[in-house]
Write an enzyme that holds these catalytic residues in place. Structure first.
Site: not given
Ligand code: GNR
Ligand code: NI
Length: 177
Positions: A46, A51, A91-92, A133-134, A137
């Site tokens: 995601g 980001q 998270c990236l 999660h997104e 952000h």
């Molecule tokens: O690549 C991603 N893997 C992930 C694994 C578990 C819960 C959430 C994520 S999102 C993350 C990519 C990212 O940072 N998205 O904002």
């Molecule tokens: Ni993230």
């Protein structure tokens, strides 16, 4: 298409609250393609516009095994949450750190697609976790905000150190003009 630069914690721009998208046009669709390219290249499941330093309410996701089920959510709103689930998240924008986070187990999300059509999706598992999660952000929130201040500060110190070492390396390899 173009790969976009991903901001890393503790960059303060990750704390920006994104505003609603008002025009869904070809320019935006080009940007969505860049977000997919950036997400697949990373690789991640995601990516939120925040980001890549674009502070509008837009996220892309693909949790499929074969990376062939792209999803785009514009102005997403969670209309229903049910249950609690713990999952290890990464998270990236916080590279190299993985921690357990509690989220709603199943959710219903309402959003616009890249054609500006409203749709609603009820889901659970990894997709539900990823959507939450997104959307965090877009509100300037990171998964490490759910950890203790001690853990979060350890992660901050390690990433700051890592960034310092990296910029030193880059400076050394830069040709003298
Ligand atoms: O690549 C991603 N893997 C992930 C694994 C578990 C819960 C959430 C994520 S999102 C993350 C990519 C990212 O940072 N998205 O904002
Ligand atoms: Ni993230």
């Amino acid at each position: 298409m173009a790969k976009l630069e991903i901001l890393h914690f503790p960059d303060n721009r990750l704390r920006t609250k994104a505003t609603d998208i008002t025009a869904i046009d070809d320019d935006l669709r080009c940007f969505i393609d860049d977000m997919y390219e950036t997400m697949y290249d990373a690789p991640g499941i995601g990516l939120a516009a925040t980001q890549v330093n674009f502070h509008k309410r837009l996220i892309v996701i693909d949790v499929s095994e074969d990376k062939n089920e792209p999803l785009c959510f514009i102005n997403p709103i969670i209309t229903h949450k049910d249950g609690i689930e713990m999952m290890q998240e990464g998270c990236l924008s916080v590279p190299g750190f993985y921690e357990d986070v509690e989220r709603a187990e199943s959710i219903t999300v309402k959003a616009l697609d890249s054609q500006g059509e409203t749709f609603e999706l009820s889901t659970d598992g990894l997709l539900a976790v990823c959507i939450q999660h997104e959307i965090d952000h877009l509100d300037g929130k990171l998964f490490i905000d759910y950890l203790s201040p001690l853990k979060r500060n350890r992660i901050r110190k390690k990433l700051v150190q890592h960034h310092k070492a990296q910029s030193k390396e880059n400076a050394q390899s830069d040709p003298v003009l």
